[in-house]
Design a protein around this motif. Structure first.
Motif, short mmCIF file in Angstrom:
data_model
loop_
_atom_site.label_atom_id
_atom_site.label_comp_id
_atom_site.label_asym_id
_atom_site.label_seq_id
_atom_site.Cartn_x
_atom_site.Cartn_y
_atom_site.Cartn_z
N ASP A 1 9.30 -3.90 -1.74
CA ASP A 1 8.52 -5.33 -1.30
C ASP A 1 6.91 -4.69 -1.44
O ASP A 1 6.91 -2.94 -0.44
N ILE B 1 4.91 -4.81 1.22
CA ILE B 1 4.11 -4.96 2.21
C ILE B 1 4.49 -3.68 2.58
O ILE B 1 4.04 -2.76 3.57
N HIS B 2 5.81 -3.30 2.15
CA HIS B 2 6.29 -2.12 2.57
C HIS B 2 5.64 -0.75 2.09
O HIS B 2 5.46 0.12 2.27
N ILE C 1 2.13 -0.55 3.40
CA ILE C 1 2.00 0.02 5.14
C ILE C 1 2.50 1.83 4.61
O ILE C 1 2.19 2.10 6.18
N VAL D 1 0.50 -11.34 5.72
CA VAL D 1 1.96 -11.33 6.45
C VAL D 1 1.56 -12.09 7.63
O VAL D 1 1.20 -13.13 8.10
N MET E 1 4.09 -5.40 10.91
CA MET E 1 4.83 -4.89 9.36
C MET E 1 6.12 -3.95 10.24
O MET E 1 6.29 -3.29 8.52
N LYS F 1 9.49 -4.95 10.49
CA LYS F 1 9.60 -4.78 9.17
C LYS F 1 10.32 -3.41 8.49
O LYS F 1 11.58 -2.99 7.77
N THR F 2 9.26 -3.17 8.45
CA THR F 2 9.51 -1.40 7.23
C THR F 2 10.45 -0.89 8.09
O THR F 2 11.13 0.07 7.90
N LYS G 1 13.96 -1.97 6.88
CA LYS G 1 14.49 -1.87 6.10
C LYS G 1 14.60 0.03 5.58
O LYS G 1 15.46 -0.03 4.76
#
Lengths: 172, 434
Positions: A103, A105-106, A109, A172, B8, B11-12, B15
């Protein structure tokens, strides 16, 4: 609490207790290693080396109830050293090139976290990935809680700046 | 204020929690890590603080081996023991061991290169083993060198401090003697199967013996007395942690208070007495103890009287050698050939400093005894500098010690801690064990 009892015994040199401690926190430690090093092979190597280092230094632990965080810090230090040595980096472009499906986003970040200083990385990791209380972080680092909070804010600000430069905050 | 970023991160984190954890591989990695750390620990324990005291033979007669006639005849009636009468000291512990059938005759041998090694018998407990052997040849054993000896249990080496007499023998082609093993950690044996590996060399020819054998007798466990009491001598605090009685030796574990101003070096008098004041005297010739570092646990060995059950036991400590922590070492620059720091009382006179050697002159610390002054050094990087040779010579007035350090590890300045010194704490201590 049983975990604290086991930690106390391990600190005193009880080998069986030390093994139990490692068993208790192995998942956390492995995931920490994986978060920094990003692959199974290196994370396993990290588990071995960190177990080694922890065994040698276990008698220095002053606060048994912070055993988990103490171990995680050893892991983070090891990982950051490894990363520095191999100068490994992941850029979203490079990974997308080799077809790494993660993803976006990951990826971003993670990149943002990697752009922080080592100290800030550890702080972010402890607070957001391990849910470590500010109080505990403050006691372990031997700094006032206020300082921990302001450092966290600074780190979050850096993350924001990094992400906005990449122009992806709105996603986001 | 930073909700977006925190979200964020959250969420990480989620994961990351999904990452598959290879359980078995992780367990293996942990085991490996622990194993390596233990090997490291054993290595360090072995080189650190293994101090020994050898009696100086000032007078011409051999003092170490004396046997009472009654004892001698008692031993000689035991099968296989008659050859060892000359080796058994007047040691209450060993006498009791033999009387209580704790000596086990073995009689296994191996022939190799015309040599025969026989493991005649053994006395073994969790702290060490005394192995009695005979080495025989159809020719003279002159110029035979012992290269090394190992004791294994189930194929695993029992890491130990070993000592044995050099092979100059009375009968030309036969050597009857004793091998001493002091394990660096108390061992839990995994079976009663052992093996002696013994390497000898004569005229450039090396012979390696492997003699396996099985112990039939039960190996006696230690009797542990947990004390955990702190005593004070001259303002210094020592915690007596535990005292364990084994057939071959008594292990006294002490811990020195980190806050002590003095660094405690040696106990010239450490003994255990029973309710009648009868002494199980301390200093055995040979290894007297192990310790990792000054502030943690140190273990001292005393002679044992395992098979005698007294009603009461007392640990007594006296004549404690100590130095102020800031003055407990030599700080040496081998390049400039200078001593940068040393204890201020100057009881030790440094005669000269070489490229990797130091020679020291002093008055004997104790009559008829020679102490090793140092165990190892530490270089400017904090790494260990070994001291492979420590030579002593002298008489009752003056003593000279010359030490040689491992050149490759020298990074100046090098700190060398004293492990013995003629400076004492005032006072003595007595503590009841049982």
């Amino acid at each position: 609490m049983e975990e604290v009892e086991i930690a106390k015994r391990a600190i005193r040199g009880d080998d069986q207790a030390f093994l139990k401690v490692m068993q208790l926190y192995k998942d956390t430690l492995y995931r920490t290693a994986f978060a920094f090093l990003k692959n199974e092979h290196d994370a396993l190597e990290a588990m071995q080396e960190v177990t080694f280092r922890a065994y040698q230094k276990i008698h220095t632990v002053k606060e048994p109830s912070y055993m988990k965080t103490w171990l995680v810090r050893i892991m983070m230090n090891y990982c950051q050293d490894q990363l520095k040595k191999s100068k490994r980096y992941s850029s979203s472009e490079m990974l997308q090139e080799i077809g790494f499906r993660e993803d976006a986003i990951h990826l971003e970040i993670n990149e943002a976290i990697a752009s922080l200083s080592n100290v800030e990385q550890q702080l972010i990791f402890l607070k957001y990935f391990q849910n470590t209380k500010i109080k505990e972080i403050a006691e372990l680092e031997k700094i006032p809680e206020g300082t921990v909070k302001s450092r966290l804010h600074k780190a979050l600000k850096s993350l924001r700046n990094f992400l906005s430069e990449k122009g992806d905050v709105d996603r986001v | 204020m930073y909700e977006k970023e925190e979200e964020m991160l959250h969420k990480t984190k989620k994961k990351l929690e999904q990452v598959v954890v290879p359980e078995q591989l992780i367990n293996n990695a942990i085991q490996q890590g622990i194993f390596q750390a233990k090997v490291e620990k054993r290595k360090r324990k072995k080189t650190l603080w293994a101090f020994s005291i050898a009696a100086i033979l000032i007078l011409t007669f051999v003092t170490s081996i004396r046997v009472s006639p009654a004892f001698a005849s008692a031993i000689s009636t035991l099968p296989g023991m008659e050859r060892f009468v000359h080796l058994i000291q007047v040691d209450k512990g060993i006498k009791a061991i033999v009387e209580n059938d704790y000596y086990e005759p073995i009689g296994e041998s191996q022939d190799k290169n015309d040599l025969t090694l026989t493991v005649d018998g053994i006395i073994i407990d969790e702290t060490g083993a005394e192995i009695f052997y005979t080495l025989a040849a159809p020719y003279s054993l002159e110029n035979m060198d012992y290269q090394g000896v190992k004791l294994l249990n189930d194929g695993q080496e029992l890491i130990a401090s070993t000592s044995y007499n050099p092979p100059d023998q009375e009968t030309e082609n036969r050597k009857v003697d004793e091998l001493s093993f002091v394990f660096v950690e108390t061992e839990q044996f995994t079976s009663n199967n052992f093996e002696v590996q013994f390497e000898v060399k004569q005229a450039n020819k090396t012979t390696l013996f492997n003699v396996p054998f099985t112990i039939k007798n039960e190996i006696k466990a230690g009797k542990v007395y947990t004390i955990n009491e702190t005593v004070e001598i001259d303002g210094q605090h020592i915690e007596v942690k535990e005292i364990t009685l084994y057939p071959l030796r008594v292990a006294v574990t002490l811990e020195f208070d980190e806050q002590n101003e003095m660094k405690i070096l040696q106990f010239e008098d450490m003994r255990i007495e029973d309710e009648n004041g009868e002494v199980w005297s301390s200093i055995r010739n040979g290894i007297t103890g192990f310790g990792e570092n000054q502030d943690k646990e140190n273990t001292y060995f005393l002679q044992s009287n395992y098979f005698k059950e007294p009603k009461e036991l007392y640990l007594k400590l006296d004549k404690v050698q100590a130095l102020p922590k800031e003055e407990s070492y030599l700080l040496v620059d081998f390049a400039k050939k200078e001593i940068l720091e040393q204890p201020s009382d100057r009881k030790m006179e440094v005669l000269n400093v070489g490229n990797n050697t130091i020679e020291i002159k002093y008055h004997p610390i104790r009559e008829d005894y020679m102490y090793s002054l140092f165990s190892q050094g530490e270089n400017a990087k904090g790494e260990i500098v070994e001291i492979p040779t420590q030579g002593n010579r002298g008489n009752n007035d003056e003593q000279y010690t010359k030490i040689t350090l491992d050149e490759k590890d020298i990074i100046n300045p090098v700190k060398i801690d004293f492990i013995a010194y003629p400076n004492y704490l005032d006072g003595s201590v007595s503590i009841q064990i049982k």
